[in-house]
Design an enzyme around this catalytic site. Structure first.
Site, mmCIF file in Angstrom:
data_model
loop_
_atom_site.group_PDB
_atom_site.id
_atom_site.type_symbol
_atom_site.label_atom_id
_atom_site.label_comp_id
_atom_site.label_asym_id
_atom_site.label_seq_id
_atom_site.Cartn_x
_atom_site.Cartn_y
_atom_site.Cartn_z
ATOM 1 C CB SER A 229 -0.945 -0.055 1.199
ATOM 2 O OG SER A 229 -1.981 0.879 1.077
ATOM 3 C CG ASP A 450 -6.309 -2.809 -3.678
ATOM 4 O OD1 ASP A 450 -6.995 -2.253 -2.809
ATOM 5 O OD2 ASP A 450 -5.107 -3.068 -3.530
ATOM 6 C CG HIS A 478 -5.247 -3.051 0.383
ATOM 7 N ND1 HIS A 478 -4.729 -2.383 -0.692
ATOM 8 C CD2 HIS A 478 -4.639 -2.526 1.486
ATOM 9 C CE1 HIS A 478 -3.850 -1.481 -0.270
ATOM 10 N NE2 HIS A 478 -3.769 -1.559 1.047
#
Length: 541
Positions: A229, A450, A478
């Site tokens: 991320s 996602d 995710h």
């Protein structure tokens, strides 16, 4: 990008840049040279914390193999001899010796901004295939301002600020909006009054430069890096500034480097709404268990009717619409929690039983001092990395337009980030992320659906790295590696072992969607489905 607050989330970091856009060679003020020998500090490894949350985490991870240390880094990398701050670091050492298959150091970061990387290091060392893990020293760290790093940022009393039920994030009138605006402005003002000396130095570029100090302290010429991320953005900035220091680079669930950060949040609003609709459709497909509707139209009506009811009468006096939003946002990050969330929803609507909803709030929505620390760092990075609109009319116009298309996340995400409209530190210019053609092969891992880091943004990241190859998980979770997809994990293991990437990228089937818990299917025990617990796994931004 909204920070991952629970479980796998995720979910982001900052200093005023001294001048202009940063090229591959670094900024004019902060050249991307090697850390001077006089600045290199050795790490004094010792026992890790053994009380409280740290003890529980260490016990779960196999604490005997974990060492901890602290690292001094410059507050301002343009003034390396000036004031210093400290980072908390941990390490799980390779069992293969140097010269006997050892591949150096693998640094890991779960994202945020504002997430601790220490539990992720233990998770990675524990879940990588043994033949890969034994060849790396896996190192985690708390970025500046986070967790056990010092100072650790905190701006408000979490028991007061997060006291439920909070104001509804979807304003119905000008008075509602004023309450939420005042709350955002007060948070920004409080952070500025406490941390005015630190805020200008809370940038992603500063974090990337901290990484290079850590690399030197570890005695490594080059490092490998696995980021999730927002952690992919740290890795991308590091590879831009220090391409000659990169051995392996894995970006799992990549952010869009062209959307830093206001535009990235607008894209996230749409993606979270799509993923929430996936959840509502899944609930309809499992109507025998939940009895909330036989198609997505009916479950959508039922969910928003529940939200409206909670505005007038919070469940247990605790779960109002904003608490509900927080809980169900976790479902946008991972479908593993869908059975638990749907069960709690069903119990509340069908039987008037609020207990499962309150239990889900305790697991996934309730926020504490650790969350507030992460939120303070999140805002410090995002608000300072790049300029946000200072005219609230711009926000209102954008959110009103998006809310009509994507009502699930638009306003909650706006208020989560709204302190940036009042942030007391000057916003800088983000690093121009650009991967050198001389970089080793780069591995990107990304799910097509996602919500937190949308697929389209990951394509933007890939375009900036000529040596990158992407493995696409056809699901929507995710953080796809080391999370149950064996195909993705095979690509990760092969890459970490010898740098192998698929020549033209690759596609992996999604893991099977979750099933309702058996007791729910018979109508008993609704809300007791065992889902993802933030307390047993590392956060990933």
């Amino acid at each position: 990008m909204r920070r991952v607050k629970r479980g796998v989330r995720m979910v982001a970091a900052v200093a005023v840049l001294a001048g202009g856009v940063v090229s591959v060679e670094g900024s004019a003020a902060w050249p991307a040279a090697a850390v001077p020998a006089r600045q290199v500090q050795g790490l004094d490894w010792g026992a890790c914390p053994t009380t409280g949350k740290e003890a529980a985490t260490a016990l779960q991870a196999g604490a005997a193999a974990t060492e901890c240390a602290t690292l001094r880094v410059p507050l301002d990398h343009a003034d390396p001899a000036g004031h210093a701050i400290t980072l908390a670091v941990n390490r799980i050492r390779a069992t293969k010796p140097r010269g006997g298959g050892h591949l150096g150091t693998l640094l890991v970061n779960p994202g945020g901004p504002g997430a601790s990387g220490r539990s992720l290091a233990e998770h990675v060392a524990r879940t990588l295939p043994r033949k890969v893990a034994e060849r790396y020293d896996v190192v985690g760290f708390d970025p500046r301002g986070v967790g056990l790093s010092r100072p650790a940022m905190r701006c408000v009393d979490p028991e007061v600020y997060y006291a439920p039920p909070r104001p509804d994030a979807v304003p119905r009138a000008a008075g509602d909006e004023r309450v939420l605006l005042d709350r955002a402005a007060a948070y920004a003002e409080r952070c500025g009054s406490l941390w005015s000396w630190l805020l200008p130095h809370m940038t992603t570029e500063a974090i990337a430069r901290d990484l290079d100090v850590l690399r030197a302290a570890l005695g490594e010429e080059r490092i490998s890096y696995l980021g999730y991320s927002y952690g992919t953005y740290i890795g991308a900035v590091y590879a831009t500034l220090f391409p000659h220091r990169v051995n392996r680079l894995v970006m799992d669930s990549a952010v869009d480097p062209g959307g830093v950060w206001y535009q990235a949040n607008l894209a996230q609003n749409l993606a979270f709404d799509r993923r929430h609709r996936d959840f509502l459709a899944w609930t309809a497909r499992n109507n025998q268990a939940y009895r909330l509707g036989t198609d997505a139209r009916q479950t959508t009506f039922a969910w928003y009717a529940m939200r409206s009811r909670l505005r007038e009468r919070p469940a247990g006096g605790v779960v109002g619409p904003s608490e509900l939003d927080d809980m169900f946002t976790v479902g946008g990050y991972s479908d593993r929690v869908w059975p638990e969330l749907a069960g709690a929803w069903s119990a509340y609507v069908r039987r008037g039983d609020a207990r499962p909803l309150l239990a889900a709030y305790e697991r996934h929505g309730k926020q504490d001092a650790e969350d507030e620390n992460g939120y303070a760092v999140y805002l410090s990075v995002q608000c300072t990395d790049a300029a946000w609109p200072r005219d609230w009319t711009t926000w209102r116009t954008d959110m009103a337009r998006q809310h009509r298309r994507a009502p699930f996340m638009t306003w909650p995400n706006a208020w989560y980030n709204a302190p940036c409209a009042f942030w007391p530190a000057h916003a800088g210019t983000p690093v121009e992320v650009k991967g050198s053609p001389d970089l080793p092969p780069v591995l990107m891992l990304q799910s097509r659906g996602d919500a937190a880091t949308p697929y389209e943004g990951a394509l933007g990241m890939r375009e900036r790295f000529p040596t990158a190859r992407m493995v696409v998980d056809e699901g929507g979770n995710h953080g796809v590696s080391l999370a149950g997809n064996a195909c993705v994990d095979r690509h990760l293991a092969a890459y970490l072992a010898d740098g192998t990437v698929p020549a033209r990228g690759a596609t992996c089937a999604a893991v099977p969607e979750p099933r309702p818990a058996a007791r729910l299917a018979t109508g008993r025990g609704a809300g007791k489905a065992k889902g993802h617990d933030r307390r047993t796994e590392p956060r990933r931004g």
